[in-house]
Design an enzyme around this catalytic site. Structure first.
Site, PDB file in Angstrom:
ATOM      1  N   ASN A   9       0.762  -0.916  -0.081  1.00 41.69           N
ATOM      2  CA  ASN A   9       0.138   0.130  -0.087  1.00 41.69           C
ATOM      3  C   ASN A   9       1.232   1.201  -0.168  1.00 41.69           C
ATOM      4  O   ASN A   9       1.069   1.400   1.236  1.00 41.69           O
ATOM      5  CB  ASN A   9      -0.952  -0.318   1.298  1.00 41.69           C
ATOM      6  CG  ASN A   9      -1.487   1.151   1.622  1.00 41.69           C
ATOM      7  OD1 ASN A   9      -2.042   2.156   0.808  1.00 41.69           O
ATOM      8  ND2 ASN A   9      -1.966   1.800   2.882  1.00 41.69           N
ATOM      9  N   LYS A  11       0.143   3.965  -0.289  1.00 40.16           N
ATOM     10  CA  LYS A  11      -0.517   5.824   0.257  1.00 40.16           C
ATOM     11  C   LYS A  11      -0.304   6.443  -0.629  1.00 40.16           C
ATOM     12  O   LYS A  11      -0.111   6.615  -1.795  1.00 40.16           O
ATOM     13  CB  LYS A  11      -0.156   5.548   1.618  1.00 40.16           C
ATOM     14  CG  LYS A  11      -0.374   4.626   2.813  1.00 40.16           C
ATOM     15  CD  LYS A  11       0.184   4.685   3.842  1.00 40.16           C
ATOM     16  CE  LYS A  11       0.042   3.002   4.372  1.00 40.16           C
ATOM     17  NZ  LYS A  11      -0.155   3.351   5.753  1.00 40.16           N
ATOM     18  N   HIS A  94      -9.488   0.457   4.421  1.00 40.26           N
ATOM     19  CA  HIS A  94      -8.150   0.749   4.610  1.00 40.26           C
ATOM     20  C   HIS A  94      -8.518   1.821   6.683  1.00 40.26           C
ATOM     21  O   HIS A  94      -9.097   3.137   5.931  1.00 40.26           O
ATOM     22  CB  HIS A  94      -7.179   1.955   3.753  1.00 40.26           C
ATOM     23  CG  HIS A  94      -5.680   1.789   4.483  1.00 40.26           C
ATOM     24  ND1 HIS A  94      -5.722   3.001   5.431  1.00 40.26           N
ATOM     25  CD2 HIS A  94      -4.857   0.883   4.604  1.00 40.26           C
ATOM     26  CE1 HIS A  94      -4.077   2.533   6.218  1.00 40.26           C
ATOM     27  NE2 HIS A  94      -3.834   1.113   5.659  1.00 40.26           N
ATOM     28  N   GLU A 166      -6.141  -4.848   9.944  1.00 37.38           N
ATOM     29  CA  GLU A 166      -4.695  -4.374  10.143  1.00 37.38           C
ATOM     30  C   GLU A 166      -5.197  -3.245  11.840  1.00 37.38           C
ATOM     31  O   GLU A 166      -5.852  -2.489  11.418  1.00 37.38           O
ATOM     32  CB  GLU A 166      -5.058  -3.532   9.276  1.00 37.38           C
ATOM     33  CG  GLU A 166      -4.250  -4.277   8.055  1.00 37.38           C
ATOM     34  CD  GLU A 166      -4.239  -2.906   6.708  1.00 37.38           C
ATOM     35  OE1 GLU A 166      -2.491  -2.968   6.113  1.00 37.38           O
ATOM     36  OE2 GLU A 166      -4.442  -1.729   6.788  1.00 37.38           O
ATOM     37  N   GLY A 172       2.081   1.665  10.954  1.00 40.28           N
ATOM     38  CA  GLY A 172       2.941   2.788  11.302  1.00 40.28           C
ATOM     39  C   GLY A 172       3.091   2.950  11.962  1.00 40.28           C
ATOM     40  O   GLY A 172       4.425   4.638  12.437  1.00 40.28           O
ATOM     41  N   SER A 212       2.814  -2.659  10.076  1.00 44.62           N
ATOM     42  CA  SER A 212       4.632  -2.371  10.635  1.00 44.62           C
ATOM     43  C   SER A 212       4.911  -4.116  10.536  1.00 44.62           C
ATOM     44  O   SER A 212       5.601  -4.335  11.587  1.00 44.62           O
ATOM     45  CB  SER A 212       4.547  -2.187  12.375  1.00 44.62           C
ATOM     46  OG  SER A 212       4.363  -1.210  12.213  1.00 44.62           O
TER      47      SER A 212
HETATM   48  C1  PEP Z   1      -0.925  -0.203   5.743  1.00 40.18           C
HETATM   49  O1  PEP Z   1      -1.350   1.402   5.728  1.00 40.18           O
HETATM   50  O2  PEP Z   1      -1.190  -0.571   5.527  1.00 40.18           O
HETATM   51  C2  PEP Z   1      -0.046  -0.389   6.867  1.00 40.18           C
HETATM   52  C3  PEP Z   1      -0.202  -1.707   7.306  1.00 40.18           C
HETATM   53  O3  PEP Z   1       1.326   0.097   6.913  1.00 40.18           O
HETATM   54  P1  PEP Z   1       2.104  -0.074   7.971  1.00 40.18           P
HETATM   55  O4  PEP Z   1       3.191  -1.166   7.137  1.00 40.18           O
HETATM   56  O5  PEP Z   1       3.564   1.239   7.446  1.00 40.18           O
HETATM   57  O6  PEP Z   1       2.762  -0.190   9.239  1.00 40.18           O
END
Ligand code: PEP
Length: 249
Positions: A9, A11, A94, A166, A172, A212
């Site tokens: 992703n 973003k 998301h 998630e 993040g 993460s």
């Molecule tokens: C995400 O935004 O879907 C995500 C999992 O971000 P990160 O891996 O940076 O935590």
């Protein structure tokens, strides 16, 4: 047998040349055919990404879309617009969209319907806040997000659904769910799908973990029985890290 999936992703990151460079780097890598690899550049670069990946097995996903067919929705993108450039995968729900752009359960239900009406595959995201987990409410929150968005679908429609658990507190933040926490939630998700539909449907649905995921923790998480890969944010922006994560799947 469920295929593993690793989806990046991106973003709101990467301008045109950065997008080109990252896709070029990813195209040089060889992936196992057992893993589906997906990338999701910004809307402005989706057509370019489709063209660049046409000979590779990288799949391209949009990060969002509007539920309506067309009309006075300034700044929005429809499912048929995505389809018209060959994008038939979309990330919906998301936590950043839920938090900042009013992607409520009801709005998401409309987006899911629109995506399916256009024969698109959906990566449907959901997950609890830290306060939900601390109050031991995380299973109920996840159940209510999944049932609001998806439990009106018929069994056949589920062939187009990929789930992404998630936990918001792990996105993040550098804080990851432990492999046991991920497995516990993924098994729970499969159990509620089995209860609503049946075991074969629940066994066939891919459930990704996101939050993460990094090269250092990917294999411990991905090796859990009910974890079928990951939705990756920050680490998907670096070809080497993303590759290491794909190889852990
Ligand atoms: C995400 O935004 O879907 C995500 C999992 O971000 P990160 O891996 O940076 O935590």
């Amino acid at each position: 047998m469920r295929k593993k999936i690793v989806a990046g992703n991106w973003k709101m990151n990467n301008n045109k040349s950065e997008t080109t460079d990252l896709i070029e780097s990813l195209k040089k890598l060889t992936f196992s055919s057992q893993v589906r690899v997906m990338i999701s550049p910004a809307f402005t670069h989706l057509a370019q990404a489709k063209e660049m990946t046409s000979e590779s097995h990288l799949e391209v996903a949009a990060q969002n879309m509007n539920a309506s067919k067309s009309g006075a929705f300034t700044g929005e993108i429809s499912a048929s617009m995505l389809q018209s450039i060959g994008v038939n995968l979309v990330i919906l729900g998301h936590s950043e969209r839920r938090a900042y752009y009013n992607d409520s359960d009801l709005a998401l239900k409309g987006k899911v319907t629109a995506a399916l009406n256009n024969d698109m595959e959906i990566i449907f995201c959901f997950g609890e806040q830290l306060s939900d987990r601390k109050s031991n409410n995380h299973f109920d929150v996840v159940k209510s997000q999944i049932s609001a968005g998806l439990f009106d679908l018929n069994s056949k429609a589920w062939s187009k659904i990929i789930l992404a658990y998630e936990p918001v507190w792990a996105i993040g933040t550098g804080e990851t769910a432990t492999p046991d926490q991920a497995q516990e939630m993924h098994a729970y998700i499969r159990s509620i799908i089995a209860k609503k539909y049946d075991h074969s449907l629940a066994d066939a649905v891919s459930i990704l973990y996101g939050g993460s995921v990094k090269p250092a923790n990917a294999s411990a998480i991905f090796s859990q029985r009910d974890v079928d890969g990951g939705l990756i944010g920050g680490a998907a922006l670096k070809a080497d890290d993303f590759y290491a994560i794909i190889q852990s799947a």
